[in-house]
Design an enzyme around this catalytic site. Structure first.
Site, short mmCIF file in Angstrom:
data_model
loop_
_atom_site.label_atom_id
_atom_site.label_comp_id
_atom_site.label_asym_id
_atom_site.label_seq_id
_atom_site.Cartn_x
_atom_site.Cartn_y
_atom_site.Cartn_z
N ASP A 6 0.88 -1.17 0.00
CA ASP A 6 0.00 0.00 0.00
C ASP A 6 0.91 1.22 0.00
OD1 ASP A 6 -2.36 1.61 0.34
OD2 ASP A 6 -1.92 1.76 2.47
N SER A 7 0.31 2.40 -0.20
CA SER A 7 1.09 3.63 -0.14
C SER A 7 1.59 3.89 1.29
CB SER A 7 0.23 4.80 -0.57
OG SER A 7 -0.84 4.96 0.34
N TYR A 38 -0.78 8.32 -2.45
CA TYR A 38 -0.90 8.02 -3.87
C TYR A 38 -2.10 8.76 -4.49
CZ TYR A 38 2.20 3.80 -3.87
OH TYR A 38 3.25 2.91 -3.82
N GLY A 39 -3.02 9.16 -3.64
CA GLY A 39 -4.34 9.65 -4.09
C GLY A 39 -4.33 10.68 -5.21
N CYS A 69 -4.51 -1.52 -1.83
CA CYS A 69 -4.64 -0.08 -2.03
C CYS A 69 -5.60 0.12 -3.19
CB CYS A 69 -3.26 0.49 -2.36
SG CYS A 69 -3.30 2.23 -2.82
N ASN A 70 -6.70 0.78 -2.94
CA ASN A 70 -7.69 1.01 -4.00
C ASN A 70 -7.11 1.87 -5.11
OD1 ASN A 70 -10.64 0.21 -2.74
ND2 ASN A 70 -9.18 0.81 -1.19
N THR A 71 -6.32 2.87 -4.73
CA THR A 71 -5.77 3.80 -5.70
C THR A 71 -4.79 3.09 -6.64
OG1 THR A 71 -5.92 5.44 -3.94
CG2 THR A 71 -4.73 6.09 -5.93
N GLU A 148 -1.68 7.94 8.79
CA GLU A 148 -0.22 7.80 8.74
C GLU A 148 0.44 8.37 10.00
OE1 GLU A 148 1.88 6.19 6.47
OE2 GLU A 148 -0.02 5.38 5.79
N CYS A 180 -11.00 3.25 0.55
CA CYS A 180 -9.54 3.41 0.66
C CYS A 180 -9.14 2.60 1.88
CB CYS A 180 -9.19 4.89 0.85
SG CYS A 180 -7.49 5.18 1.39
N THR A 181 -8.04 1.85 1.76
CA THR A 181 -7.71 0.91 2.84
C THR A 181 -7.25 1.61 4.12
OG1 THR A 181 -5.48 0.67 1.88
CG2 THR A 181 -7.14 -0.97 1.26
N HIS A 182 -6.96 2.90 4.03
CA HIS A 182 -6.65 3.63 5.26
C HIS A 182 -7.91 3.89 6.10
CE1 HIS A 182 -2.78 4.59 3.33
NE2 HIS A 182 -2.35 5.07 4.49
N1 DGL Z 1 -4.66 3.25 1.00
C1 DGL Z 1 -4.83 3.78 -0.28
C2 DGL Z 1 -6.07 3.41 -0.99
O1 DGL Z 1 -6.65 2.39 -0.67
C3 DGL Z 1 -4.00 4.91 -0.76
C4 DGL Z 1 -4.29 6.22 -0.18
C5 DGL Z 1 -3.30 7.26 -0.66
O2 DGL Z 1 -2.11 7.01 -0.60
O3 DGL Z 1 -3.76 8.32 -1.09
O4 DGL Z 1 -6.50 4.07 -1.89
#
Ligand code: DGL
Length: 268
Positions: A6-7, A38-39, A69-71, A148, A180-182
């Site tokens: 993931d990011s 990453y968004g 990570c969805n992104t 984070e 988003c996994t966060h």
């Molecule tokens: N955890 C991420 C996701 O699922 C990335 C979020 C990011 O880095 O912007 O999209």
């Protein structure tokens, strides 16, 4: 050995489900926090990060990779599958279908990054599964940064979360997709804020991580002939109900303090 990336530390919300589903497996988790978030990054940038991380995980002996990570799934999984055909990749799914099935108000709110919401996969899924329900979207602005830095509750987290949740609640959403996994790490705050904004409404949060973990187990349980060579276990693969023999290696491209803190709290 399974790689997962993931990011940042958001993918730990997926790793948690994978550990429950297949505790006998060995995992290498890579947090790309030196390049997080990453968004707002371009798909090309994210694909290049995906390549670098895939090579690193392969060097570690991983023969299956979960893009937690969805992104990155939206931006890079197709490219990674094409460039590394020997590796099965599991990606995140926008959970519109289960959300559409449970909403009572008929309005589903999706929280995700700009990259995910702008991706083709998201639009295809929404067009296919959102029939009969209204879908409203919001970027979880500042959510990734909160997670984070380990700020998962309290006035600062509530203020940031309220900004993005308010428009969804005002549109009538009773079901919120954590795209988003966060975001699952902020689930208690998201729920608290939503209830404060609309005390009479019952809210449901949808996290796709358990479904992704099921897909991962499915791939790992394929007959030996269909599995990647390196994953064949001489004595047969342990079923999910076997006692846990946890082996998780945590790696990151930046400072790993928050990754280790969050991981420790997951297992507490
Ligand atoms: N955890 C991420 C996701 O699922 C990335 C979020 C990011 O880095 O912007 O999209």
């Amino acid at each position: 050995m399974t790689g997962i990336f993931d990011s940042g530390c958001g993918g730990l919300s997926v790793l948690k489900e994978m550990l429950k589903a297949l505790p006998g497996e060995s995992y290498v988790y890579f947090s790309d926090n030196a390049h997080c978030p990453y968004g707002e990054k371009t798909p090309e940038y994210i694909l290049e990060r995906g390549r670098v991380i895939t090579r690193l995980l392969m060097d570690k002996g991983c023969d299956l990779i979960v893009v937690a990570c969805n992104t990155a799934t939206a931006a890079a999984i197709a490219g990674l599958r094409a460039e590394f055909p020997q590796i099965p990749f599991v990606g995140m799914e926008p959970a519109i279908k289960p959300a559409a099935a449970v909403t009572k108000s008929g309005v589903v709110g999706v929280l995700a990054t700009a990259g995910t919401l702008g991706g083709e996969k998201y639009h295809t899924t929404r067009d296919r599964y959102a029939e009969g329900v209204k879908v409203v979207e919001q970027v979880g602005k500042g959510f990734v940064e909160l997670v984070e830095k380990g700020c998962l509750e309290g006035p600062e987290a509530e203020k940031v979360v309220r900004e993005s949740v308010r428009p969804l609640v005002e549109e009538g959403a009773d079901t919120l997709v954590l795209g988003c996994t966060h975001y699952p790490f902020l689930a208690p705050v998201i729920l608290k804020v939503a209830k404060e904004l609309c005390p009479g409404r019952a809210f449901t949060l949808i996290d796709p991580a358990p479904a992704v973990a099921r897909r991962f187990v499915q791939l790992r349980s394929q007959p030996a002939g269909q599995q990647p060579i390196a994953s064949r276990h001489p004595a047969g693969r342990q079923p999910a109900h076997q006692p846990a023999s946890l082996q998780v290696e945590l790696l990151s491209s930046g400072d790993d303090a928050s990754l280790r803190r969050l991981y420790a709290s997951l297992l507490a």
